[in-house]
Design an enzyme around this catalytic site. Sequence first.
Site, PDB file in Angstrom:
ATOM      1  N   CYS A  16       6.402 -13.960  22.473  1.00  0.00           N
ATOM      2  CA  CYS A  16       6.562 -12.633  21.890  1.00  0.00           C
ATOM      3  C   CYS A  16       6.280 -12.720  20.399  1.00  0.00           C
ATOM      4  CB  CYS A  16       7.974 -12.100  22.132  1.00  0.00           C
ATOM      5  SG  CYS A  16       8.240 -10.436  21.459  1.00  0.00           S
ATOM      6  N   HIS A  61       5.305  -6.319  29.594  1.00  0.00           N
ATOM      7  CA  HIS A  61       5.940  -6.859  28.386  1.00  0.00           C
ATOM      8  C   HIS A  61       5.973  -5.790  27.284  1.00  0.00           C
ATOM      9  CE1 HIS A  61       6.704 -10.341  25.521  1.00  0.00           C
ATOM     10  NE2 HIS A  61       6.392  -9.349  24.685  1.00  0.00           N
ATOM     11  N   GLU A  62       4.851  -5.085  27.084  1.00  0.00           N
ATOM     12  CA  GLU A  62       4.794  -4.079  26.012  1.00  0.00           C
ATOM     13  C   GLU A  62       5.632  -2.845  26.354  1.00  0.00           C
ATOM     14  OE1 GLU A  62       3.685  -5.097  23.262  1.00  0.00           O
ATOM     15  OE2 GLU A  62       2.903  -6.899  24.229  1.00  0.00           O
TER      16      GLU A  62
END
Length: 509
Positions: A432, A474-475
């Site tokens: 990340c 993830h986003e």
Amino acid sequence: MTTSPIERAAESFAVELARYRTERGLSKKQLATLMGFDPSYVSHVEGRRHRPTEDFARRAEAVLEASGTIWQRFREYDELRHGRSATPLRDHPAPGQWMPPGTGLIVERERAVLTYTGDAYHCVIRRELYNAGTEPVTRYLVRVAVDRYPNDPGRSNRHHRDHPLTFAELHLRAYRDDGGQPEPMHWRAKHDRDAFKEIWLLFENDEGRFPLYPGDRVTIEYAYRVGREKWGPWFQRAVRLPTRHLEVRLDLPAELDPLVWGLETSLSAEEGPLRRPVVRHDRADRAVFDWATEDPPLNARYRLQWRFRSRPPESAPGGPAGGVRARASDRMRGLGIVQRGADLLRQPSRQFDLPAEAGVAREVVDRLGSALVRLDELHPFSKGVGIAATQLGLAWAAAVVRPPDRAAEPVVLLNPRVVDSSPDTDEQYEGCLSFFDHRGLVPRSLRIDVEHAQWDGGRLITSFEFAMARLVAHEIDHLEGRLYVDRMTPGVPLVPVEEYRETGTPWRY
């Protein structure tokens, strides 16, 4: 056969006009356009069907930079035409004495400053204007042009076609200053092209109008910004109005070790190096380059170019900074990425009201795209990479994902939400940008269906599989205030990036 002295003088004028036009490589139509005449007029004068006027001669002298020759031929003709009793004409005019029709404006001083801040170029133009004409001036035309790859026109055209310059991202602002309180100026678009904008700055605002009357002076200033992914390594000034003094400044990061040079061209000279040198001044962590000239000829162009001979220590992957290896998270922080622990990363993002907020959305997406360009210079991201608006400190529901295949177009997500997912999952290591010092083993669905908005407010559902499903999920987590650690199996520790480099494996899909 020409026998009259007046006819011989008119023919001499026409011959000199044609000679200088040919030497400058201009067609009759091109010269007429530069002079502000009907395209057929130059042809008529050269063909002796029309006699030259003083206005025509002054404009031809200024545009062709004939060192007074065309003007002298006209004086000889005009003295014969009027006889000795005629009022003597003024001496040969400097190029600045000619003014394009319909304006009467003279730029007494122009100062252009371009500052590079790492993610964008900020341009401020300040011009001192004098109205030497007979009519009030109510607007002023300015131009903004970009060329990402100046040495490769085809590539540059494709780039700007795919990533057009927008008015929203310019953040254009303009002011009028006559010595009192500066007045904001409204503006109106004239031309809107992918890599080129023409804009009328209006001598008016919500409080009223303030024309520039004949004989008056005023200073105007306008400023705009362009992201680094659209601006190439050059800055050009073109002399379109009579100008007394022109100065240009480049303000660049000293740590990038910039090398600057310049070129100039005009109707009377091929492209060549600047006649005056560019002077460098070092100020703290900035390298400032100054260049100036007096009475530049009309239609001359001056271009400063540069290249960076080094990269900042925090931008060199694994490179030393003062003898100490910079942490991965420090390099991300240096690029403006919000780091773990910030409240914003734990808050749901704000949805766009589309299409009403399409301009804001495009601006946010442009900033995300710029960030991805900078990230690609820092790290290879062979698995693909994404960034959410919250990671740039923007509380909007927007994200951009670059697929693992670099030839593929980035995916733009506005107001996204997962509406369906596959029961089949796998576990892969994720990183990340907001805590890049570690990697974590995260279970994700192998397929997700995402509903997201379009610029016009319409919504569609897109299916993503495997690597793209993981990147997009993830986003979306970021936009919902979650981090990937929230999805890790309890008890599974994070892996320091140094250890991961030794044991980590590529995603297998």
